[in-house]
Design a protein around this motif. Structure first.
Motif, mmCIF file in Angstrom:
data_model
loop_
_atom_site.group_PDB
_atom_site.id
_atom_site.type_symbol
_atom_site.label_atom_id
_atom_site.label_comp_id
_atom_site.label_asym_id
_atom_site.label_seq_id
_atom_site.Cartn_x
_atom_site.Cartn_y
_atom_site.Cartn_z
ATOM 1 N N ALA A 1 5.222 -68.106 -3.788
ATOM 2 C CA ALA A 1 5.379 -67.109 -2.726
ATOM 3 C C ALA A 1 5.617 -65.732 -3.317
ATOM 4 C CB ALA A 1 6.529 -67.497 -1.806
ATOM 5 N N ALA A 2 6.367 -65.667 -4.417
ATOM 6 C CA ALA A 2 6.633 -64.381 -5.057
ATOM 7 C C ALA A 2 5.349 -63.725 -5.543
ATOM 8 C CB ALA A 2 7.602 -64.571 -6.226
ATOM 9 N N PHE B 1 2.235 -70.164 3.053
ATOM 10 C CA PHE B 1 1.662 -71.247 3.847
ATOM 11 C C PHE B 1 0.219 -70.954 4.235
ATOM 12 C CE2 PHE B 1 6.217 -72.389 4.963
ATOM 13 C CZ PHE B 1 6.214 -73.555 4.227
ATOM 14 N N ARG B 2 -0.116 -69.694 4.492
ATOM 15 C CA ARG B 2 -1.520 -69.367 4.788
ATOM 16 C C ARG B 2 -2.410 -69.704 3.594
ATOM 17 N NH1 ARG B 2 0.593 -64.743 7.699
ATOM 18 N NH2 ARG B 2 0.480 -63.486 5.792
ATOM 19 N N GLN B 3 -1.935 -69.406 2.397
ATOM 20 C CA GLN B 3 -2.714 -69.702 1.196
ATOM 21 C C GLN B 3 -2.827 -71.209 0.958
ATOM 22 O OE1 GLN B 3 -4.393 -67.827 -0.914
ATOM 23 N NE2 GLN B 3 -3.860 -65.790 -0.202
ATOM 24 N N ALA C 1 11.285 -76.666 -3.653
ATOM 25 C CA ALA C 1 11.648 -75.340 -3.136
ATOM 26 C C ALA C 1 11.370 -74.261 -4.178
ATOM 27 C CB ALA C 1 13.117 -75.332 -2.730
ATOM 28 N N LYS C 2 11.695 -74.531 -5.436
ATOM 29 C CA LYS C 2 11.453 -73.543 -6.498
ATOM 30 C C LYS C 2 9.958 -73.330 -6.708
ATOM 31 C CE LYS C 2 14.290 -75.607 -9.472
ATOM 32 N NZ LYS C 2 15.053 -75.867 -10.717
ATOM 33 N N SER C 3 9.177 -74.403 -6.659
ATOM 34 C CA SER C 3 7.729 -74.263 -6.824
ATOM 35 C C SER C 3 7.141 -73.395 -5.721
ATOM 36 C CB SER C 3 7.054 -75.640 -6.808
ATOM 37 O OG SER C 3 7.514 -76.452 -7.871
#
Length: 301
Positions: free
Chosen positions: A144-145, A162-164, A137-139
């Protein structure tokens, strides 16, 4: 106050149907198995249709080459045939990949999504798995940030991530697949992102649900550079994984035959030769499907 660890432990204790727990117990029979995770659409629906998805974590020797190994098995339980696709890898390798200490993106992108710990050897292993899932989750939240908007809702950050990741991997999902993932439990993802940022030491502002991570320029640059490395490596890693699976996927012939019948309605009898040589048998299977469809089309209306 709820923490990321609270959310992860509650998720891993998610209820599962008896059929799933029974299959997990059978998968845990080898002596080196330490944990079995269940994930995917069947976890969300509570149904047994299709294929049940498991990750089997072991204490075995270091992997030789690419991981995980993948197999397909069928179980006659509860008066029905249960089908399972099983990925197997060492717990230590799983934890390393979840923490993004490898170029591979598949583990942390998959296990930031819900999963249930359906079998575990002992309390210490429970803690190790929970730590790995928290690291996933942290990764995911960390990237995402950097990959998401300057400020936005949690949904916008997850969609950007998720797109990336789908673009970096060799995936066949249609455009918009990220929306299907997020729509099953949007409240979970809304809560998860700020908790993961906080657990990872990323400061942020929350203005009525509009989030703005306070990434220093140097940290953002490092994350974007790290992502570029993963994006370049993503498809080659997946190609190697697919080639390896073509020769090592245990039960590949049965899995392929089931998929063909499920999607075409045309049964493929399983012979010893087809089971032993699934790749060599594939052209014959395709010919069988084509001929059956041609015969069906030639019938008078």
């Amino acid at each position: 106050m709820t923490t990321l660890d609270d959310v992860v432990r509650r998720q891993l204790r998610a209820s599962t149907i008896p059929a799933v727990r029974d299959v997990a117990a059978l998968l845990a029979e080898p002596s080196d198995v330490v944990a079995v995770l269940f994930y995917g659409s069947n976890l969300r629906t509570g149904l047994t249709e299709g294929v049940l998805d498991f990750y089997v974590l072991t204490a075995g020797p270091p992997e030789r080459g690419i991981w995980p190994t993948v197999s397909y098995r069928e179980f006659d339980l509860h008066g029905e045939t249960l089908r399972a696709k099983i990925a197997t890898m060492r717990l230590t390798t799983f934890a390393k990949a979840a923490a993004a200490r490898t170029l591979d993106t598949t583990i942390w992108t998959r296990f930031v999504q819900p999963s249930a710990l359906v079998w575990v050897r002992d309390g210490a292993t429970t803690q190790a798995v929970a730590t790995a899932i928290g690291d996933a989750a942290k990764s995911a939240a960390r990237f995402a940030a950097a990959l998401g908007p300057y400020s936005g809702t949690a949904d916008e950050y997850w969609r950007a991530l998720f797109r990336q990741t789908y673009a970096a991997e060799l995936r066949v999902e249609r455009k918009g697949r990220e929306g299907q993932i997020l729509q099953f439990d949007p409240g979970r993802y809304d809560a998860l992102l700020p908790l993961a940022w906080a657990a990872d030491g990323i400061a942020f502002v929350d203005n009525a649900g509009v989030l703005q991570p306070a990434l220093p320029p140097a940290q953002r640059a490092r994350l974007l550079q790290a992502w570029r490395h993963r994006r370049r490596a993503g498809k080659p890693i997946n190609v190697v994984r697919l080639v390896r699976a073509a020769f090592t996927f245990e039960g590949a012939a049965r899995y392929g035959a089931w998929k063909v019948e499920r999607h075409t309605g045309i049964p493929v009898p399983m012979t010893p030769w087809r089971e032993k040589h699934p790749i060599l048998a594939a052209p014959g299977v395709f010919w069988r499907v084509w001929r059956a469809r041609a015969n069906e089309a030639a019938k008078p209306a």
